[in-house]
Design a protein around this motif. Structure first.
Motif, mmCIF file in Angstrom:
data_model
loop_
_atom_site.group_PDB
_atom_site.id
_atom_site.type_symbol
_atom_site.label_atom_id
_atom_site.label_comp_id
_atom_site.label_asym_id
_atom_site.label_seq_id
_atom_site.Cartn_x
_atom_site.Cartn_y
_atom_site.Cartn_z
ATOM 1 N N ASP A 59 28.469 32.810 44.804
ATOM 2 C CA ASP A 59 29.332 31.904 45.705
ATOM 3 C C ASP A 59 30.748 31.854 44.883
ATOM 4 O O ASP A 59 31.614 30.861 45.219
ATOM 5 N N GLU A 60 30.753 32.622 43.582
ATOM 6 C CA GLU A 60 32.067 32.488 42.671
ATOM 7 C C GLU A 60 33.445 32.937 43.647
ATOM 8 O O GLU A 60 33.162 33.847 44.569
ATOM 9 N N THR A 61 34.465 32.224 43.252
ATOM 10 C CA THR A 61 35.640 32.452 43.673
ATOM 11 C C THR A 61 36.045 34.064 43.002
ATOM 12 O O THR A 61 35.801 34.160 41.974
ATOM 13 N N ARG A 62 37.046 34.519 43.701
ATOM 14 C CA ARG A 62 37.852 35.638 43.060
ATOM 15 C C ARG A 62 38.244 35.488 41.563
ATOM 16 O O ARG A 62 38.237 36.086 40.741
ATOM 17 N N ALA A 63 38.915 34.124 41.400
ATOM 18 C CA ALA A 63 39.521 33.778 40.311
ATOM 19 C C ALA A 63 38.429 33.646 39.029
ATOM 20 O O ALA A 63 38.447 34.076 37.993
ATOM 21 N N GLU A 64 37.256 33.161 39.603
ATOM 22 C CA GLU A 64 36.018 32.954 38.737
ATOM 23 C C GLU A 64 35.508 34.521 38.357
ATOM 24 O O GLU A 64 35.088 34.444 37.152
ATOM 25 N N ALA A 65 35.600 35.215 39.460
ATOM 26 C CA ALA A 65 34.885 36.605 39.095
ATOM 27 C C ALA A 65 35.671 37.280 38.106
ATOM 28 O O ALA A 65 35.398 37.890 37.250
ATOM 29 N N ALA A 66 37.102 37.217 38.379
ATOM 30 C CA ALA A 66 38.035 37.654 37.575
ATOM 31 C C ALA A 66 37.818 37.549 36.074
ATOM 32 O O ALA A 66 37.900 37.947 34.909
ATOM 33 N N LEU A 67 37.893 36.059 35.656
ATOM 34 C CA LEU A 67 37.566 35.582 34.239
ATOM 35 C C LEU A 67 36.380 36.066 33.735
ATOM 36 O O LEU A 67 36.013 36.363 32.517
ATOM 37 N N ARG A 68 35.258 36.102 34.666
ATOM 38 C CA ARG A 68 33.832 36.280 34.303
ATOM 39 C C ARG A 68 33.851 37.837 33.648
ATOM 40 O O ARG A 68 33.329 38.281 32.597
ATOM 41 N N GLU A 69 34.272 38.604 34.751
ATOM 42 C CA GLU A 69 34.379 40.062 34.342
ATOM 43 C C GLU A 69 35.267 40.609 33.142
ATOM 44 O O GLU A 69 34.833 41.216 32.490
ATOM 45 N N LEU A 70 36.098 39.815 32.968
ATOM 46 C CA LEU A 70 37.058 40.013 32.008
ATOM 47 C C LEU A 70 36.401 39.709 30.662
ATOM 48 O O LEU A 70 36.355 40.587 29.702
ATOM 49 N N ALA A 71 35.737 38.790 30.502
ATOM 50 C CA ALA A 71 34.979 38.219 29.415
ATOM 51 C C ALA A 71 33.713 39.312 29.099
ATOM 52 O O ALA A 71 33.489 39.628 28.050
ATOM 53 N N GLU A 72 33.001 39.718 30.153
ATOM 54 C CA GLU A 72 32.035 40.255 30.033
ATOM 55 C C GLU A 72 32.258 42.089 29.607
ATOM 56 O O GLU A 72 31.757 42.719 28.605
ATOM 57 N N GLU A 73 33.763 42.349 30.074
ATOM 58 C CA GLU A 73 34.118 43.860 30.153
ATOM 59 C C GLU A 73 34.885 43.891 28.565
ATOM 60 O O GLU A 73 35.136 45.135 28.086
ATOM 61 N N THR A 74 35.676 42.801 28.252
ATOM 62 C CA THR A 74 36.413 42.997 27.131
ATOM 63 C C THR A 74 36.127 42.190 26.065
ATOM 64 O O THR A 74 36.771 42.276 24.786
ATOM 65 N N GLY A 75 35.517 41.091 26.273
ATOM 66 C CA GLY A 75 35.256 39.977 25.204
ATOM 67 C C GLY A 75 36.128 39.014 24.994
ATOM 68 O O GLY A 75 36.323 38.134 24.423
ATOM 69 N N ILE A 76 37.376 39.159 25.767
ATOM 70 C CA ILE A 76 38.386 38.173 25.573
ATOM 71 C C ILE A 76 38.135 37.122 26.827
ATOM 72 O O ILE A 76 37.853 37.317 27.894
ATOM 73 N N THR A 77 38.408 36.021 26.209
ATOM 74 C CA THR A 77 37.924 34.646 26.865
ATOM 75 C C THR A 77 39.381 33.934 26.839
ATOM 76 O O THR A 77 39.298 32.789 27.545
ATOM 77 N N ASP A 78 40.115 33.875 25.932
ATOM 78 C CA ASP A 78 41.355 33.031 25.775
ATOM 79 C C ASP A 78 42.559 33.610 26.532
ATOM 80 O O ASP A 78 43.324 34.276 26.199
ATOM 81 N N VAL A 79 42.252 33.170 27.757
ATOM 82 C CA VAL A 79 43.156 33.833 28.689
ATOM 83 C C VAL A 79 43.954 32.812 29.665
ATOM 84 O O VAL A 79 43.307 31.659 30.115
ATOM 85 N N GLU A 80 44.896 32.879 29.958
ATOM 86 C CA GLU A 80 45.843 32.298 30.941
ATOM 87 C C GLU A 80 45.852 32.981 32.235
ATOM 88 O O GLU A 80 46.605 34.070 32.620
ATOM 89 N N LEU A 81 45.043 32.569 33.267
ATOM 90 C CA LEU A 81 44.946 33.274 34.609
ATOM 91 C C LEU A 81 46.150 32.935 35.589
ATOM 92 O O LEU A 81 46.375 31.453 35.806
ATOM 93 N N GLY A 82 46.908 34.040 35.925
ATOM 94 C CA GLY A 82 48.101 33.612 36.789
ATOM 95 C C GLY A 82 47.437 33.971 38.097
ATOM 96 O O GLY A 82 46.453 34.142 38.695
ATOM 97 N N PRO A 83 48.737 34.249 38.926
ATOM 98 C CA PRO A 83 48.772 34.347 40.401
ATOM 99 C C PRO A 83 48.185 35.859 40.770
ATOM 100 O O PRO A 83 48.109 36.790 40.007
#
Length: 161
Positions: free
Chosen positions: A45-69
């Protein structure tokens, strides 16, 4: 017809406005390659924003992110790994100063179909002869860098491969 897979993708920019793209290929034909933005399907039941951050972390290892629009939305359909994928994709703008990338949570399919990551300047992307998805990414990135994020997400033309 089944409901399209809900996907969150990330247009990740570094302090020099370079975009991070993943290099993918067809598992059964490693010569069939393309570049694409990090991201993937929603889980539970994750939101698209939550999925974006999770996928980014899994696929790139990058977690220090400011998510925009959300910048863009598109429907796409393509063959991959022996099946057809129908996707409803939302592209989020994100910024990071963390440019060292290392995939840490790739799925088995991702391990069989990705060949690494690369930061691209807008000029490099515009000059690229390789396949990039979405297909107008170079133009979309240039507009984003020149004009800033759109006031509302831009709906891109559907892509059927």
């Amino acid at each position: 017809m089944t409901e399209p897979r809900k996907v969150a993708r990330v247009v990740l920019l570094d302090p020099d406005n370079r975009i991070l793209l993943m290099h993918g290929y067809e598992p059964e034909d490693p010569a069939d390659t393309w570049w694409f933005t990090p991201g993937g399907g929603l889980e539970g039941d994750e939101t698209r924003a939550e999925a974006a951050l999770r996928e980014l972390a899994e696929e790139t290892g990058i977690t220090d992110v400011e998510l925009g629009p959300v910048l863009w939305q598109r429907m796409c359909s393509f063959p991959f790994d022996g099946r057809r994928w129908d996707q409803d994709e939302w592209y989020y703008l994100a910024r990071t100063a963390q440019t060292e990338a290392a995939p840490t949570g790739l799925t088995e399919l991702e391990r069989r179909s990705t060949a690494g990551l690369r930061w691209w300047t807008s000029a490099e992307l515009s000059a690229a002869r390789e396949t990039v998805y979405p297909t107008r990414l170079a133009e979309l990135l240039r507009t984003l860098l020149d004009e800033g994020p759109p006031h509302a997400p831009v709906v891109l033309a559907p892509e059927i491969v």
